[in-house]
Design an enzyme around this catalytic site. Structure first.
Site, PDB file in Angstrom:
ATOM      1  N   CYS A 159       0.856  -1.087  -0.001  1.00 58.89           N
ATOM      2  CA  CYS A 159       0.035   0.072   0.085  1.00 58.89           C
ATOM      3  C   CYS A 159       0.982   1.302   0.007  1.00 58.89           C
ATOM      4  CB  CYS A 159      -0.937   0.007   1.174  1.00 58.89           C
ATOM      5  SG  CYS A 159      -1.873  -1.265   1.371  1.00 58.89           S
ATOM      6  N   HIS A 165      -3.573   6.834   2.699  1.00 61.18           N
ATOM      7  CA  HIS A 165      -3.899   5.522   1.965  1.00 61.18           C
ATOM      8  C   HIS A 165      -5.373   4.826   2.588  1.00 61.18           C
ATOM      9  CE1 HIS A 165      -4.092   1.207   0.939  1.00 61.18           C
ATOM     10  NE2 HIS A 165      -3.888   0.817   2.173  1.00 61.18           N
ATOM     11  N   ASN A 220     -10.122  -0.544  -0.058  1.00 58.75           N
ATOM     12  CA  ASN A 220      -8.574  -0.502   0.017  1.00 58.75           C
ATOM     13  C   ASN A 220      -8.083  -1.170  -1.183  1.00 58.75           C
ATOM     14  OD1 ASN A 220      -6.011  -0.968   0.414  1.00 58.75           O
ATOM     15  ND2 ASN A 220      -6.279  -1.484   2.540  1.00 58.75           N
TER      16      ASN A 220
HETATM   17  N1  ACO Z   1     -18.147  -9.184   9.032  1.00 57.85           N
HETATM   18  C1  ACO Z   1     -18.802  -9.592  10.184  1.00 57.85           C
HETATM   19  N2  ACO Z   1     -17.868  -9.861  11.450  1.00 57.85           N
HETATM   20  C2  ACO Z   1     -16.685 -10.072  11.074  1.00 57.85           C
HETATM   21  C3  ACO Z   1     -16.048  -9.695   9.829  1.00 57.85           C
HETATM   22  C4  ACO Z   1     -17.041  -9.270   8.839  1.00 57.85           C
HETATM   23  N3  ACO Z   1     -16.418  -8.912   7.776  1.00 57.85           N
HETATM   24  N4  ACO Z   1     -14.781  -9.849  10.092  1.00 57.85           N
HETATM   25  C5  ACO Z   1     -14.536  -9.936  11.104  1.00 57.85           C
HETATM   26  N5  ACO Z   1     -15.422 -10.130  11.734  1.00 57.85           N
HETATM   27  C6  ACO Z   1     -15.632 -10.572  13.197  1.00 57.85           C
HETATM   28  C7  ACO Z   1     -14.629 -11.291  14.024  1.00 57.85           C
HETATM   29  O1  ACO Z   1     -14.870 -12.765  13.366  1.00 57.85           O
HETATM   30  C8  ACO Z   1     -14.702 -11.021  15.256  1.00 57.85           C
HETATM   31  O2  ACO Z   1     -15.646 -11.695  15.802  1.00 57.85           O
HETATM   32  P1  ACO Z   1     -15.405 -12.361  17.139  1.00 57.85           P
HETATM   33  O3  ACO Z   1     -15.533 -11.188  18.342  1.00 57.85           O
HETATM   34  O4  ACO Z   1     -16.729 -13.314  17.508  1.00 57.85           O
HETATM   35  O5  ACO Z   1     -14.223 -13.250  17.208  1.00 57.85           O
HETATM   36  C9  ACO Z   1     -15.214  -9.483  15.377  1.00 57.85           C
HETATM   37  O6  ACO Z   1     -15.619  -9.382  13.939  1.00 57.85           O
HETATM   38  C10 ACO Z   1     -14.095  -8.508  15.432  1.00 57.85           C
HETATM   39  O7  ACO Z   1     -13.020  -8.965  14.680  1.00 57.85           O
HETATM   40  P2  ACO Z   1     -11.771  -7.994  14.625  1.00 57.85           P
HETATM   41  O8  ACO Z   1     -10.732  -8.473  13.726  1.00 57.85           O
HETATM   42  O9  ACO Z   1     -11.150  -7.972  16.136  1.00 57.85           O
HETATM   43  O10 ACO Z   1     -12.310  -6.641  14.126  1.00 57.85           O
HETATM   44  P3  ACO Z   1     -11.509  -5.157  14.036  1.00 57.85           P
HETATM   45  O11 ACO Z   1     -12.444  -4.367  15.301  1.00 57.85           O
HETATM   46  O12 ACO Z   1     -10.355  -5.360  14.576  1.00 57.85           O
HETATM   47  O13 ACO Z   1     -11.642  -4.722  12.751  1.00 57.85           O
HETATM   48  C11 ACO Z   1     -10.347  -4.660  10.716  1.00 57.85           C
HETATM   49  C12 ACO Z   1     -10.884  -5.488  11.827  1.00 57.85           C
HETATM   50  C13 ACO Z   1     -11.404  -3.677  10.165  1.00 57.85           C
HETATM   51  C14 ACO Z   1      -9.818  -5.262   9.840  1.00 57.85           C
HETATM   52  C15 ACO Z   1      -9.347  -3.733  11.475  1.00 57.85           C
HETATM   53  O14 ACO Z   1      -8.672  -4.407  12.213  1.00 57.85           O
HETATM   54  C16 ACO Z   1      -8.408  -2.885  10.459  1.00 57.85           C
HETATM   55  O15 ACO Z   1      -8.913  -1.859   9.671  1.00 57.85           O
HETATM   56  N6  ACO Z   1      -7.284  -3.310  10.364  1.00 57.85           N
HETATM   57  C17 ACO Z   1      -6.344  -2.278   9.743  1.00 57.85           C
HETATM   58  C18 ACO Z   1      -6.279  -3.355   8.202  1.00 57.85           C
HETATM   59  C19 ACO Z   1      -5.307  -2.237   7.220  1.00 57.85           C
HETATM   60  O16 ACO Z   1      -5.177  -1.264   7.602  1.00 57.85           O
HETATM   61  N7  ACO Z   1      -4.948  -2.786   6.239  1.00 57.85           N
HETATM   62  C20 ACO Z   1      -4.090  -2.201   5.443  1.00 57.85           C
HETATM   63  C21 ACO Z   1      -2.897  -2.574   4.799  1.00 57.85           C
HETATM   64  S1  ACO Z   1      -3.550  -3.550   3.407  1.00 57.85           S
HETATM   65  C22 ACO Z   1      -2.068  -3.839   2.583  1.00 57.85           C
HETATM   66  O17 ACO Z   1      -1.259  -3.442   2.990  1.00 57.85           O
HETATM   67  C23 ACO Z   1      -2.498  -4.833   1.229  1.00 57.85           C
END
Ligand code: ACO
Length: 320
Positions: free
Chosen positions: A111, A247, A277
């Site tokens: 990214c 980003h 993204n």
């Molecule tokens: N729909 C519903 N529930 C979901 C989904 C979904 N799509 N995805 C995960 N969940 C659930 C999980 O299973 C978990 O359930 P549980 O509590 O029963 O175990 C719950 O939601 C919470 O999951 P988390 O992973 O803890 O959710 P979080 O609040 O951390 O959000 C997210 C996840 C959106 C991915 C966040 O961590 C984030 O944005 N991280 C940064 C990602 C990023 O910036 N990437 C950029 C680089 S990409 C690159 O370089 C190619």
């Protein structure tokens, strides 16, 4: 700094894929995706490829810049999802647009790919090795997703963005970049395994796996620091910046960066709601959206910042 950005372009696939439609594919909801990320839609390649979108974005950037293909002496494509292992996407773009005088190659900085490309183009110009460069970020991430894994497939989209950079006295005021390979395990997609007459590891290709919280923490710590560093380096104050183009991973990351920099969120345009993204494509596509909407006038100061797998990051101050 001896380089200026003089034109932008972008290209997105025709197929829009909204959260509601995604609900039918994986166990997720529009509400979960929107509240956790801000994303409402993404575009998915059906007829398009990484190269075709890169070519389209390049042509639009060249038209915007008023630059012909023969004037280009450098083409850099940031991508982690090229159509081929080789030749590079950049060489395929060169062939398609007939930029016969250019040196062309790809870089993999995920990214942060567009920011790394910009850094290289600027360094070439400083070294007297290039006069007119095309820097592209292009991705077809949809082919790298496990469409049964709701924790990743809802986040990403496809598309390409491009910019023409010209050797001039001012424009790119300063760039910082960095990487932390030791934390690279937070975001991985394996390539094909070793198979040869001596070892047989099967032919399954891996999909993207992410420790979302680790990447989130990395982003909210590193991006404000990188932006502060590049502002310090250039002697430009945050208050002088018209737009911070980050980003487009997650609206909560962008809001956190705005808070840490003590800047209003209105200075942080976003299109992740519509596009998701797009890794290396995100920053140049957003830049093109802002440029084409007429919001930039010559002399405006803007910040570009990217971060992603590697881990990698980069930030730049530009005078438009
Ligand atoms: N729909 C519903 N529930 C979901 C989904 C979904 N799509 N995805 C995960 N969940 C659930 C999980 O299973 C978990 O359930 P549980 O509590 O029963 O175990 C719950 O939601 C919470 O999951 P988390 O992973 O803890 O959710 P979080 O609040 O951390 O959000 C997210 C996840 C959106 C991915 C966040 O961590 C984030 O944005 N991280 C940064 C990602 C990023 O910036 N990437 C950029 C680089 S990409 C690159 O370089 C190619």
């Amino acid at each position: 700094m001896p380089a200026r950005m003089i034109g932008t372009g972008s290209a997105l696939p025709k197929k829009a894929f909204g959260n509601k439609e995604l609900e039918k594919l994986v166990d997720t909801t529009d509400e979960w995706i929107k509240s956790r990320t801000g994303i409402e839609n993404r575009y998915i390649a059906v007829e398009e490829s990484t190269t075709s979108m890169a070519v389209e974005a390049a042509k639009r950037a060249m038209e915007d810049a008023g630059v012909g293909a023969e004037e280009l002496d450098l083409i850099i494509v940031g991508t982690i999802s090229g159509d081929m292992c080789f030749p590079s996407t950049a060489c395929q773009v060169q062939s398609a647009i007939l930029a016969t005088n250019a040196t062309a190659f790809d870089i993999n900085a995920a990214c942060a790919g567009f920011l790394f490309g910009l850094t290289i183009a600027e360094a070439y110009m400083k070294a007297g090795m290039a006069q007119t460069a095309l820097v592209i970020g292009a991705e077809t991430l949809s082919k790298m997703m496990d469409w049964n894994d709701r924790s990743t497939c809802v986040l990403f989209g496809d598309g390409a963005g491009a910019a023409v950079i010209k050797k001039e006295e001012t424009g790119i005021e300063g760039i910082v970049q960095g990487s932390d390979g030791a934390r690279g395990g937070a975001l991985v997609c394996k390539n094909r395994p070793v198979n040869n007459p001596f070892v047989h590891n099967g032919f399954l290709t891996d999909y993207t796996k992410m420790d979302g919280q680790a990447v989130y923490k990395f982003a909210v710590q590193t991006v404000p620091r990188a932006i502060e560093e590049v502002l310090d380096k250039t002697g430009v104050k945050a208050e002088e910046i018209k737009y911070f183009l980050l980003h487009q991973a997650n609206i909560r990351i962008i809001e956190s960066v705005a808070r840490k920099l003590n800047q209003p969120i209105s200075k942080f345009p976003a299109n992740l709601q519509e596009c998701g993204n797009i890794s290396a494509g995100s920053v140049p596509i957003l830049l093109d959206f802002v440029n084409k909407s007429g919001k930039l006038v010559r002399g405006d100061k803007i910040v570009l910042a990217g971060f992603g797998a590697g881990l990698t990051w980069g930030a730049a101050v530009l005078t438009w």
